[in-house]
Design a protein around this motif. Structure first.
Motif, PDB file in Angstrom:
ATOM      1  N   ARG A   1      -5.371  11.146  11.687  1.00 20.52           N
ATOM      2  CA  ARG A   1      -4.694  12.032  11.078  1.00 20.52           C
ATOM      3  C   ARG A   1      -5.648  13.060  10.056  1.00 20.52           C
ATOM      4  O   ARG A   1      -5.352  14.187  10.089  1.00 20.52           O
ATOM      5  CB  ARG A   1      -3.697  11.406  10.384  1.00 20.52           C
ATOM      6  CG  ARG A   1      -2.476  10.718  11.175  1.00 20.52           C
ATOM      7  CD  ARG A   1      -1.842  11.425  11.875  1.00 20.52           C
ATOM      8  NE  ARG A   1      -0.911  10.842  12.721  1.00 20.52           N
ATOM      9  CZ  ARG A   1      -0.348  11.340  13.992  1.00 20.52           C
ATOM     10  NH1 ARG A   1      -0.516  12.643  14.328  1.00 20.52           N
ATOM     11  NH2 ARG A   1       0.382  10.442  14.488  1.00 20.52           N
ATOM     12  N   ALA A   2      -6.674  12.437   9.549  1.00 22.77           N
ATOM     13  CA  ALA A   2      -7.659  13.231   8.639  1.00 22.77           C
ATOM     14  C   ALA A   2      -8.430  14.365   9.485  1.00 22.77           C
ATOM     15  O   ALA A   2      -8.484  15.474   9.193  1.00 22.77           O
ATOM     16  CB  ALA A   2      -8.512  12.406   7.853  1.00 22.77           C
ATOM     17  N   LEU A   3      -8.856  13.750  10.653  1.00 23.37           N
ATOM     18  CA  LEU A   3      -9.286  14.669  11.520  1.00 23.37           C
ATOM     19  C   LEU A   3      -8.467  16.081  12.165  1.00 23.37           C
ATOM     20  O   LEU A   3      -8.731  17.097  12.185  1.00 23.37           O
ATOM     21  CB  LEU A   3     -10.013  14.034  12.955  1.00 23.37           C
ATOM     22  CG  LEU A   3     -11.245  12.928  12.388  1.00 23.37           C
ATOM     23  CD1 LEU A   3     -11.395  12.005  13.526  1.00 23.37           C
ATOM     24  CD2 LEU A   3     -12.659  13.830  12.307  1.00 23.37           C
ATOM     25  N   GLU A   4      -7.280  15.593  12.455  1.00 24.21           N
ATOM     26  CA  GLU A   4      -6.232  16.292  13.026  1.00 24.21           C
ATOM     27  C   GLU A   4      -6.014  17.320  12.021  1.00 24.21           C
ATOM     28  O   GLU A   4      -5.844  18.677  12.467  1.00 24.21           O
ATOM     29  CB  GLU A   4      -5.187  15.748  13.213  1.00 24.21           C
ATOM     30  CG  GLU A   4      -3.831  16.305  13.930  1.00 24.21           C
ATOM     31  CD  GLU A   4      -2.589  15.442  14.185  1.00 24.21           C
ATOM     32  OE1 GLU A   4      -2.469  14.513  13.031  1.00 24.21           O
ATOM     33  OE2 GLU A   4      -2.275  15.464  15.251  1.00 24.21           O
ATOM     34  N   ALA A   5      -5.917  16.968  10.714  1.00 26.72           N
ATOM     35  CA  ALA A   5      -5.446  17.868   9.458  1.00 26.72           C
ATOM     36  C   ALA A   5      -6.556  18.998   9.427  1.00 26.72           C
ATOM     37  O   ALA A   5      -6.493  20.211   9.266  1.00 26.72           O
ATOM     38  CB  ALA A   5      -5.202  17.051   8.329  1.00 26.72           C
ATOM     39  N   GLU A   6      -7.704  18.484   9.432  1.00 23.90           N
ATOM     40  CA  GLU A   6      -8.851  19.455   9.395  1.00 23.90           C
ATOM     41  C   GLU A   6      -8.804  20.499  10.333  1.00 23.90           C
ATOM     42  O   GLU A   6      -9.106  21.580  10.136  1.00 23.90           O
ATOM     43  CB  GLU A   6     -10.197  18.655   9.208  1.00 23.90           C
ATOM     44  CG  GLU A   6     -11.250  19.378   8.581  1.00 23.90           C
ATOM     45  CD  GLU A   6     -12.564  18.375   8.573  1.00 23.90           C
ATOM     46  OE1 GLU A   6     -12.265  17.221   8.397  1.00 23.90           O
ATOM     47  OE2 GLU A   6     -13.433  18.983   8.651  1.00 23.90           O
ATOM     48  N   ALA A   7      -8.735  20.101  11.640  1.00 29.26           N
ATOM     49  CA  ALA A   7      -8.800  20.815  12.891  1.00 29.26           C
ATOM     50  C   ALA A   7      -7.554  21.777  12.572  1.00 29.26           C
ATOM     51  O   ALA A   7      -7.917  22.896  13.248  1.00 29.26           O
ATOM     52  CB  ALA A   7      -8.739  19.898  14.067  1.00 29.26           C
ATOM     53  N   LEU A   8      -6.457  21.426  12.466  1.00 31.38           N
ATOM     54  CA  LEU A   8      -5.402  22.244  12.372  1.00 31.38           C
ATOM     55  C   LEU A   8      -5.428  23.540  11.248  1.00 31.38           C
ATOM     56  O   LEU A   8      -5.094  24.638  11.536  1.00 31.38           O
ATOM     57  CB  LEU A   8      -3.948  21.433  11.883  1.00 31.38           C
ATOM     58  CG  LEU A   8      -2.735  22.310  11.960  1.00 31.38           C
ATOM     59  CD1 LEU A   8      -2.489  22.866  13.051  1.00 31.38           C
ATOM     60  CD2 LEU A   8      -1.572  21.300  11.324  1.00 31.38           C
TER      61      LEU A   8
ATOM     62  N   ASP B   1     -10.990   3.610  14.975  1.00 34.12           N
ATOM     63  CA  ASP B   1     -10.924   4.100  13.394  1.00 34.12           C
ATOM     64  C   ASP B   1      -9.460   3.828  12.972  1.00 34.12           C
ATOM     65  O   ASP B   1      -9.383   4.189  11.785  1.00 34.12           O
ATOM     66  CB  ASP B   1     -11.448   5.383  13.306  1.00 34.12           C
ATOM     67  CG  ASP B   1     -12.594   5.472  13.685  1.00 34.12           C
ATOM     68  OD1 ASP B   1     -13.417   4.321  13.820  1.00 34.12           O
ATOM     69  OD2 ASP B   1     -13.425   6.768  13.944  1.00 34.12           O
ATOM     70  N   GLY B   2      -8.421   4.041  13.771  1.00 35.45           N
ATOM     71  CA  GLY B   2      -7.020   3.770  13.430  1.00 35.45           C
ATOM     72  C   GLY B   2      -6.242   5.201  13.333  1.00 35.45           C
ATOM     73  O   GLY B   2      -6.937   6.252  13.245  1.00 35.45           O
ATOM     74  N   GLU B   3      -5.037   5.136  13.019  1.00 36.59           N
ATOM     75  CA  GLU B   3      -4.201   6.497  13.095  1.00 36.59           C
ATOM     76  C   GLU B   3      -4.751   7.205  11.760  1.00 36.59           C
ATOM     77  O   GLU B   3      -4.724   8.487  12.055  1.00 36.59           O
ATOM     78  CB  GLU B   3      -2.806   6.029  12.861  1.00 36.59           C
ATOM     79  CG  GLU B   3      -1.887   7.449  12.932  1.00 36.59           C
ATOM     80  CD  GLU B   3      -0.328   7.213  13.000  1.00 36.59           C
ATOM     81  OE1 GLU B   3       0.061   6.183  13.268  1.00 36.59           O
ATOM     82  OE2 GLU B   3       0.213   8.262  12.679  1.00 36.59           O
TER      83      GLU B   3
END
Ligand code: S3P
Length: 176
Positions: free
Chosen positions: A62-69, A56-58
């Motif tokens: 980053r969107a998934l990472e932001a939500e998790a963080l 899916d690309g970076e």
């Protein structure tokens, strides 16, 4: 920025800085849960970070990472949170981390970071795939260092030090 012993302990820094290993050790020392943002992304999606980057690309990662963080920072129980190395580039993530508690930057020289993320001559992180790790890390550090510096309540140097020594210093910083 003021250290807040009652909040979370958030570890920031580059890949290879030791956020996961030091974070797990600190969590044991402080008797807190340990939350690794990459692990949350993998648990939620059922895919590895490497697969997400490849498929899916970076930007999608980053969107998934932001939500998790942000979920990790919003959790009420004081935890030790290992933030992904690239997450601090996002201003919304930065604000979440700033408000979450004590922020510790685990710092290391580019050569040491490169050595830690390289196995059998191959760099193990998607951001480094197909590149020479040390110069790539230097380039990323040039972009990211000011962000880490600006957020950190405490900076801990990790070059040449073992996990126990670094974790003890980080835990002391939170207890102070
Ligand atoms: C990244 C660091 C990785 C992971 C992803 C992107 C980065 O996490 O989130 O590969 O951009 O620096 P670690 O910092 O835990 O290695």
């Amino acid at each position: 920025m003021t250290a807040s012993p009652s909040g979370h302990l958030v570890l920031i820094g580059m890949m290879g800085a030791g956020k996961t290993t030091v974070g797990a050790r600190c969590a044991a020392l402080l008797d807190r849960p340990f939350v690794d943002v990459d692990d949350i992304v993998e648990a939620v999606t059922g895919r590895t970070v490497r697969e997400i980057f490849a498929t899916d690309g970076e930007a999608a990662f980053r969107a998934l990472e932001a939500e998790a963080l942000r979920d990790a920072c919003a959790a009420p129980e004081p935890s030790v949170i290992a933030a992904g190395g690239g997450a601090m580039q996002d201003p919304v993530n930065r604000r979440a981390v700033e408000q979450a508690g004590t922020v510790v930057w685990l710092r290391a020289e580019p050569d040491e970071l490169a050595r830690r993320v390289t196995a059998d001559g191959v760099a193990e992180r998607p951001m480094l795939a197909g590149t020479d790790a040390a110069p790539s890390i230097e380039r990323l550090l040039a972009v990211r260092t000011a962000g880490y510096e600006g957020l950190a309540d405490v900076v801990v140097d990790t070059d040449g030090r073992d996990v126990d020594a670094v974790a003890a210093e980080v835990a002391r910083a939170v207890a102070a």
